[in-house]
Design an enzyme around this catalytic site. Structure first.
Site, PDB file in Angstrom:
ATOM      1  N   CYS A  54      27.893 -30.271   2.170  1.00  0.00           N
ATOM      2  CA  CYS A  54      28.405 -31.116   3.402  1.00  0.00           C
ATOM      3  C   CYS A  54      28.960 -32.525   2.453  1.00  0.00           C
ATOM      4  O   CYS A  54      28.376 -33.162   1.832  1.00  0.00           O
ATOM      5  CB  CYS A  54      27.252 -31.483   4.205  1.00  0.00           C
TER       6      CYS A  54
ATOM      7  N   CYS B 296      24.379 -33.066  -0.896  1.00  0.00           N
ATOM      8  CA  CYS B 296      23.986 -32.157   0.051  1.00  0.00           C
ATOM      9  C   CYS B 296      23.217 -31.238  -0.609  1.00  0.00           C
ATOM     10  O   CYS B 296      23.781 -30.383  -1.418  1.00  0.00           O
ATOM     11  CB  CYS B 296      25.262 -31.481   0.666  1.00  0.00           C
TER      12      CYS B 296
ATOM     13  N   CYS C  29      23.901 -27.279   0.553  1.00  0.00           N
ATOM     14  CA  CYS C  29      25.292 -26.450   0.595  1.00  0.00           C
ATOM     15  C   CYS C  29      26.401 -27.645  -0.033  1.00  0.00           C
ATOM     16  O   CYS C  29      26.209 -27.907  -1.257  1.00  0.00           O
ATOM     17  CB  CYS C  29      25.916 -25.926   1.710  1.00  0.00           C
TER      18      CYS C  29
END
Lengths: 200, 119
Positions: free
Chosen positions: A110, A105, A108
């Site tokens: 995820c 990700c 961030c």
């Protein structure tokens, strides 16, 4: 007399800030402690890579399930009881002798919580998040995963709603193993795609 | 619903399970920040999408200008994002959090007694 304004600096420990935030939210009736604690305990104890390992072991053992899993990951995974936040749109990526998938990700963190739990720190680290896109082969080599030049390496970024689970290759020498025995071989790292599942 | 205790034994036999060798939460406050966020999302008080957008923003801000010598601390960004969203939704202001934190810092149990001993 202590002046609160002098001590209310932004470097106050995060533990104090969380405690302060929680006490304010509780006072205002916006959360209740039991719900907060249930979430913490659930992700500390009940949800983790052992769930994904069961999915993988079943796919290795049951061709029909494997096909369903690749066609509709969300439903096939939910059929084993693994659902919830961050598992609403699951796509399963099949590794083969010619294709290797790895997940990141970039923005961030995820991650498919119902099957892998909360992400490890390396997955959240800025170095992994940027490097696996720019130089995926080098990153995988650092994990001990050497891919031949003929293997296509695909990097999937969990930046939309979709959460990915890698279906690793079943290692040789496991033909007579039960689902339970197979599940014990499957690691989190293999289901993110940074490693392969090692032969027993 | 029974309320589970959070009196976690980090080292001993009752240590929380590790995820391939790593604690899910490195420190208890990280778990509180996570649990609070999920409880607020679960109750419909905030949306996970709004929280995630704030988290992305805080991580990007840290990466754009990492404080010298400071390691990336994911849950610090998480907490900042949670504070940003709860303040933005008018639930708890930044000032409220600052004041309450400061008050907690001066509780007798956690108080450094230098002032007392100095008279």
């Amino acid at each position: 007399m202590t002046d609160l304004r002098q001590t209310a600096d932004p470097t106050l420990s995060p533990a104090l800030r969380v405690e302060a935030l929680e006490s304010l939210l509780l006072e205002r009736g916006l959360v209740d402690s039991a719900t907060v604690e249930t979430f913490i305990r659930t992700y500390e104890t009940a949800v983790g890579p052992m769930n994904g390992a069961k999915v993988v072991a079943k796919a290795w053992s049951d061709p029909e399930y494997r096909q369903w899993l690749l066609e509709d990951g969300t439903a096939a995974i939910a059929s084993l009881g693994f659902k919830g936040p961050q598992g609403e749109h699951m796509v399963v990526l099949e590794n083969s002798p010619t294709v290797h998938n790895v997940v990141v990700c970039t923005l961030c963190s995820c991650y498919p919580w119902p099957v892998l739990g909360l992400p490890p720190s390396w997955y959240k680290d800025p170095a992994y998040r940027s490097r696996v896109v720019k130089e995926p082969r080098a990153v995988l080599a650092e994990w001990g995963t050497e891919l031949g030049p003929d293997v296509e390496l695909r990097v999937y970024d969990s930046s939309s709603e979709v959460r990915y689970l890698v279906l690793p290759e079943r290692p040789p020498g496991t033909e007579s193993m039960s689902e339970e025995e197979l599940a014990a071989l499957v690691t989190r790292d293999a289901m993110v795609g940074v490693r392969k599942v090692a032969a027993p | 619903m029974t309320t589970p205790t959070l009196d976690l034994d980090i080292e001993g036999p009752a240590a929380p399970p590790r995820s391939n060798g790593e604690l899910v939460f490195a420190e208890p406050w990280e778990g509180r920040a996570f649990g609070l966020t999920m409880a607020l999302v679960h109750g419909g008080t905030i949306s996970y999408g709004a929280f995630r957008a704030a988290l992305i923003e805080r991580i990007a801000a840290w990466e754009a200008d990492p404080p010298p010598g400071e390691e990336f601390r994911y849950y610090r960004c998480w907490l900042q994002a949670l504070e940003q969203v709860t303040a933005g939704a008018g639930l708890v202001s930044a000032r409220d959090v600052e004041e309450r934190s400061a008050a907690f810092a001066h509780r007798p149990a956690g108080h450094d007694h230098r002032h007392d001993s100095a008279g």
